[in-house]
Design a protein around this motif. Structure first.
Motif, mmCIF file in Angstrom:
data_model
loop_
_atom_site.group_PDB
_atom_site.id
_atom_site.type_symbol
_atom_site.label_atom_id
_atom_site.label_comp_id
_atom_site.label_asym_id
_atom_site.label_seq_id
_atom_site.Cartn_x
_atom_site.Cartn_y
_atom_site.Cartn_z
ATOM 1 N N CYS A 109 27.153 20.701 20.880
ATOM 2 C CA CYS A 109 27.241 21.894 21.739
ATOM 3 C C CYS A 109 26.510 23.073 21.101
ATOM 4 O O CYS A 109 25.870 23.862 21.802
ATOM 5 N N ILE A 126 28.461 28.660 28.367
ATOM 6 C CA ILE A 126 27.492 29.145 27.382
ATOM 7 C C ILE A 126 26.573 30.215 27.955
ATOM 8 O O ILE A 126 26.294 31.211 27.302
ATOM 9 N N LEU A 184 31.945 26.085 19.261
ATOM 10 C CA LEU A 184 30.601 25.964 18.697
ATOM 11 C C LEU A 184 30.646 25.759 17.188
ATOM 12 O O LEU A 184 29.784 25.085 16.621
ATOM 13 N N TYR A 224 23.592 25.221 22.759
ATOM 14 C CA TYR A 224 23.688 26.680 22.797
ATOM 15 C C TYR A 224 22.420 27.312 22.228
ATOM 16 O O TYR A 224 21.839 28.213 22.840
ATOM 17 N N GLU A 270 19.577 26.879 24.706
ATOM 18 C CA GLU A 270 19.742 27.764 25.863
ATOM 19 C C GLU A 270 19.399 29.209 25.491
ATOM 20 O O GLU A 270 18.721 29.915 26.243
ATOM 21 N N ARG A 271 19.850 29.643 24.344
ATOM 22 C CA ARG A 271 19.570 31.004 23.889
ATOM 23 C C ARG A 271 18.069 31.210 23.673
ATOM 24 O O ARG A 271 17.501 32.232 24.070
#
Length: 92
Positions: A48, A22, A42, A52, A55-56
């Motif tokens: 997940c 990712i 995704l 993601y 994290e972004r």
């Protein structure tokens, strides 16, 4: 709950493998075929997708926070610490 995003057909190891990618996916550092595979995963795995998105968001916040330079005193302390570590490595 949207059943199209369930995670029933994917084993935990497969999710772990995608989660490792990712960061590279976000930074556009994957080959196109790998990007496509991550996108498909995704689209079908809500847990997940949530990781993601997190994290972004974290990367965006860090990028915005890093726009100003560090104070000179901090930079000097960091550089001194780096030199100390380098000396220990070369002497070790």
């Amino acid at each position: 709950m949207d059943e199209s995003r369930t995670h029933q057909h994917v084993d935990p190891q497969q999710c772990a493998d995608y989660l490792e990618q990712i960061v590279y996916f976000i930074d556009n550092e994957l080959a196109e075929a790998d990007c496509a595979a991550v996108r498909v995963h995704l689209d079908t795995c809500n847990p997940c997708l949530e990781k993601y998105d997190l994290e972004r968001t974290v990367k965006q916040v860090v990028a915005r926070s890093c726009s100003e330079p560090a104070p000179a005193e901090l930079r000097e302390r960091v550089m001194l610490r780096i030199r100390e570590v380098q000396v220990r490595i070369t002497e070790g």
